[in-house]
Design a protein around this motif. Structure first.
Motif, short mmCIF file in Angstrom:
data_model
loop_
_atom_site.label_atom_id
_atom_site.label_comp_id
_atom_site.label_asym_id
_atom_site.label_seq_id
_atom_site.Cartn_x
_atom_site.Cartn_y
_atom_site.Cartn_z
N PRO A 1 -23.32 8.60 60.13
CA PRO A 1 -22.92 7.23 60.47
C PRO A 1 -21.74 6.69 59.66
CG PRO A 1 -24.86 7.20 59.07
CD PRO A 1 -24.57 8.65 59.38
N PHE A 2 -21.22 7.47 58.71
CA PHE A 2 -20.12 7.00 57.88
C PHE A 2 -18.79 7.40 58.49
CE2 PHE A 2 -23.69 7.93 55.03
CZ PHE A 2 -23.96 6.63 54.61
N PRO A 3 -17.80 6.53 58.41
CA PRO A 3 -16.49 6.91 58.96
C PRO A 3 -15.87 8.02 58.13
CG PRO A 3 -16.38 4.76 57.90
CD PRO A 3 -17.81 5.18 57.87
N THR A 4 -15.14 8.89 58.80
CA THR A 4 -14.37 9.92 58.11
C THR A 4 -12.90 9.64 58.38
OG1 THR A 4 -14.55 11.42 59.99
CG2 THR A 4 -16.19 11.67 58.23
N TYR A 5 -12.05 10.10 57.50
CA TYR A 5 -10.64 9.78 57.59
C TYR A 5 -9.78 11.02 57.53
CZ TYR A 5 -12.24 5.07 56.68
OH TYR A 5 -12.88 3.86 56.78
N GLN A 6 -8.66 10.96 58.21
CA GLN A 6 -7.62 11.96 58.08
C GLN A 6 -6.59 11.35 57.14
OE1 GLN A 6 -6.76 12.12 62.34
NE2 GLN A 6 -6.95 14.34 62.16
N VAL A 7 -6.14 12.11 56.18
CA VAL A 7 -5.14 11.63 55.22
C VAL A 7 -4.05 12.68 55.13
CG1 VAL A 7 -4.75 10.93 52.83
CG2 VAL A 7 -6.92 10.38 53.93
N TRP A 8 -2.80 12.27 55.29
CA TRP A 8 -1.69 13.21 55.15
C TRP A 8 -0.49 12.48 54.58
CZ3 TRP A 8 -3.23 11.40 59.92
CH2 TRP A 8 -2.27 10.83 60.74
N PHE A 9 0.52 13.24 54.19
CA PHE A 9 1.72 12.71 53.57
C PHE A 9 2.87 12.83 54.55
CE2 PHE A 9 5.48 12.83 50.83
CZ PHE A 9 5.20 11.78 49.95
N ALA A 10 3.63 11.75 54.71
CA ALA A 10 4.80 11.77 55.59
C ALA A 10 6.00 11.28 54.79
CB ALA A 10 4.57 10.87 56.81
N THR A 11 7.11 11.96 54.93
CA THR A 11 8.31 11.55 54.20
C THR A 11 8.97 10.36 54.88
OG1 THR A 11 9.82 12.95 55.44
CG2 THR A 11 8.75 13.92 53.49
N HIS A 12 9.86 9.74 54.15
CA HIS A 12 10.58 8.59 54.70
C HIS A 12 11.45 8.97 55.87
CE1 HIS A 12 13.63 10.30 52.12
NE2 HIS A 12 14.53 9.54 52.71
N LEU A 13 11.70 10.25 56.04
CA LEU A 13 12.53 10.72 57.14
C LEU A 13 11.74 10.91 58.43
CD1 LEU A 13 14.56 13.41 55.18
CD2 LEU A 13 15.23 11.06 55.72
N ASN A 14 10.45 10.71 58.37
CA ASN A 14 9.58 10.94 59.50
C ASN A 14 9.75 9.86 60.56
OD1 ASN A 14 7.26 11.08 61.21
ND2 ASN A 14 6.25 12.32 59.65
N ASP A 15 10.21 10.23 61.75
CA ASP A 15 10.43 9.27 62.83
C ASP A 15 9.13 8.64 63.32
OD1 ASP A 15 13.15 9.66 62.80
OD2 ASP A 15 13.08 11.24 64.32
N TRP A 16 8.00 9.34 63.15
CA TRP A 16 6.72 8.80 63.58
C TRP A 16 6.45 7.46 62.91
CZ3 TRP A 16 2.40 7.48 60.80
CH2 TRP A 16 1.27 7.17 61.55
N LEU A 17 6.80 7.36 61.62
CA LEU A 17 6.53 6.13 60.89
C LEU A 17 7.26 4.94 61.51
CD1 LEU A 17 6.62 7.15 57.14
CD2 LEU A 17 4.68 6.34 58.45
N THR A 18 8.53 5.08 61.74
CA THR A 18 9.29 3.95 62.27
C THR A 18 8.95 3.67 63.73
OG1 THR A 18 11.14 5.43 62.71
CG2 THR A 18 11.20 4.19 60.64
N ALA A 19 8.54 4.68 64.48
CA ALA A 19 8.19 4.46 65.89
C ALA A 19 6.89 3.68 66.05
CB ALA A 19 8.09 5.80 66.61
N THR A 20 6.00 3.72 65.06
CA THR A 20 4.71 3.04 65.18
C THR A 20 4.72 1.63 64.62
OG1 THR A 20 3.93 3.97 63.09
CG2 THR A 20 3.41 5.21 65.11
N LEU A 21 5.82 1.21 64.02
CA LEU A 21 5.91 -0.11 63.39
C LEU A 21 6.86 -1.00 64.15
CD1 LEU A 21 6.31 1.14 59.73
CD2 LEU A 21 4.25 0.16 60.71
N ASP A 22 6.59 -2.32 64.14
CA ASP A 22 7.59 -3.21 64.73
C ASP A 22 8.80 -3.24 63.81
OD1 ASP A 22 7.54 -5.42 62.87
OD2 ASP A 22 5.73 -6.17 63.83
N THR A 23 9.91 -3.74 64.28
CA THR A 23 11.19 -3.65 63.57
C THR A 23 11.14 -4.27 62.18
OG1 THR A 23 12.33 -3.68 65.68
CG2 THR A 23 13.65 -4.13 63.73
#
Length: 150
Positions: free
Chosen positions: A75-97
């Motif tokens: 019943p406890f939540p589990t999490y995925q944790v990973w490291f992304a560099t500042h160059l990762n386009d995924w980060l900017t694509a998921t955030l508003d401007t």
């Protein structure tokens, strides 16, 4: 860009969490993220510093796993944790401007010896970035985590 700041004490440790003021204030979500950070500060700080040493400036991404991907049936939540560099386009694509700009400013100015960057991601709510400073510092947390292997 303006920042919202909250400071916690936990077992004699101080943990200060910063986030962009433009991120909507969903108290329940923010409270859960803050509690996760406080509860797991030493591990998050160590992971942040290890990621920085290996890849450079970046952020720890924290995502709650869905029941479909969880390894254990409990019943406890589990999490995925990973490291992304500042160059990762995924980060900017998921955030508003505005929030993406705040995060980019943090990438450019944060000191990985003093703080870590963390982005909590939820399919429905999107991404919420935090800059966190605390004790132990990221290098001290990393050193303590490695001591168990000596």
């Amino acid at each position: 860009m303006p920042t919202r700041t909250t400071t916690y004490t936990d077992d004699g440790h101080l943990i200060t969490i910063h986030m962009a003021k433009s991120v909507s204030t969903r108290d329940d979500v923010e409270r859960a993220h803050h509690q996760f950070i406080v509860d797991h500060w030493a591990s998050l700080a160590a992971a942040s510093f290890q990621g920085f040493k290996a890849y450079g400036a970046g952020a720890i991404i924290v995502k709650e796993r869905t029941d479909d991907t969880a390894d254990a049936d409990h019943p406890f939540p589990t999490y995925q944790v990973w490291f992304a560099t500042h160059l990762n386009d995924w980060l900017t694509a998921t955030l508003d401007t505005a929030v993406a700009q705040w995060l980019d400013d943090q990438f450019q100015t944060y000191d990985p010896n003093e703080a870590g960057l963390y982005v909590f991601f939820d399919e429905a709510l999107g991404a919420r970035p935090y800059l966190v400073e605390g004790t132990p510092s990221p290098p001290a947390a990393f050193k303590a985590s490695r001591a168990a292997f000596n």
